[in-house]
Design an enzyme around this catalytic site. Structure first.
Site, PDB file in Angstrom:
ATOM      1  CG  ASP A  12      -1.895  -1.114   1.261  1.00 51.51           C
ATOM      2  OD1 ASP A  12      -2.455  -1.398   0.192  1.00 51.51           O
ATOM      3  OD2 ASP A  12      -2.121  -1.708   2.326  1.00 51.51           O
ATOM      4  CG  ASP A 131     -11.739  -2.816   0.045  1.00 55.31           C
ATOM      5  OD1 ASP A 131     -11.006  -3.813  -0.126  1.00 55.31           O
ATOM      6  OD2 ASP A 131     -11.399  -1.662  -0.254  1.00 55.31           O
TER       7      ASP A 131
END
Length: 253
Positions: A12, A131
């Site tokens: 990330d 998600d």
């Protein structure tokens, strides 16, 4: 035996650095993305996922440059996501060196983007990231904008649609499990695996080697993705693969 199970580190990236949080918040620095990518490729990771969590235009240019640098130092499949809003973003990242793109918010906002990517580049290029969080009513709901905004879409319904539209695989992150290191959402993973005919990547919850085994054995996942346990040296990829092999899981050593 089927296909080998894949181990996938995830980077990330925010403002040029690798970061990692818990439940999508409280980010801390985890190092230089290009150097981490090189290490993971050398250690035998099967793929690399690279997510831009800075959505500003300036961040996007920096990130595209970094994608090119990473592509030069690795020799494994490379999935890039974050900040993809249109087909042009997909072209830009593939041109920079990505092998696949991961889309999430953009796919929910414009579902035909999935069809267009698959038709233009092949379904293997389109990874649909989902998600989701289990809410008090026992249902899994999909979230967008990096986990900040809930939608009315339910996990299995949306997963079925993205598969039907031509996505090559689903990257499912349980927001309840993200960064907590208590194991993957194996019940939800198994439901997904039974529901869709495309590979499912488990994400969110890796804390020890047993958790990876459970994702494959109980969650029926095709691949398992993790971040902090790899970034901070808690689990070494060669040891993890050796462990999985001894447990009867087919992996590439």
């Amino acid at each position: 035996m089927g296909l080998a199970k894949r181990i996938i580190p995830c980077l990330d990236v925010k403002d040029g650095a690798t970061v990692k949080g818990v439940n999508f918040v409280n980010l801390r620095n985890a190092g230089d993305p290009v150097e981490l990518a090189r290490q993971y490729s050398n250690q035998g990771a099967d793929e690399l996922v690279f997510l831009d969590i800075t959505a500003s235009a300036d961040g996007r240019k920096t990130f595209t440059d970094m994608v090119g640098k990473v592509a030069q130092v690795i020799n494994i499949p490379f999935t890039v996501g974050g900040g993809i809003n249109a087909f042009e973003d997909v072209e830009r990242l593939l041109f920079a060196g990505a092998d696949k793109v991961s889309i999430n918010s953009a796919a929910i906002r414009t579902p035909n983007l999935i069809d267009k990517i698959s038709a233009s580049f092949g379904s293997q290029v389109c990874v649909c990231a989902i998600d989701a969080r289990m809410e008090a009513d026992g249902q899994w709901y999909c979230y967008v904008k990096g986990g900040r905004e809930r939608t009315d879409l339910k996990l299995l319904d949306w997963a079925t649609e993205v598969a039907d539209r031509g996505a090559g695989e689903i990257l499912f992150t349980s927001m309840n499990h993200d960064g907590v290191k208590q194991g993957f959402a194996n019940d939800a993973l198994a439901m997904l695996a039974d529901k869709v005919k495309i590979p499912v990547i488990a994400s969110g919850g890796a804390g020890c080697m047993d958790h990876f085994y459970d994702a494959f054995a109980k969650g029926k996942a095709d691949a398992a993705l993790a971040a902090s346990v790899f970034h901070f040296g808690e689990i070494k990829i060669p040891k993890l693969k050796e462990y999985l092999k001894q447990k009867g899981v087919k992996v590439r050593i």
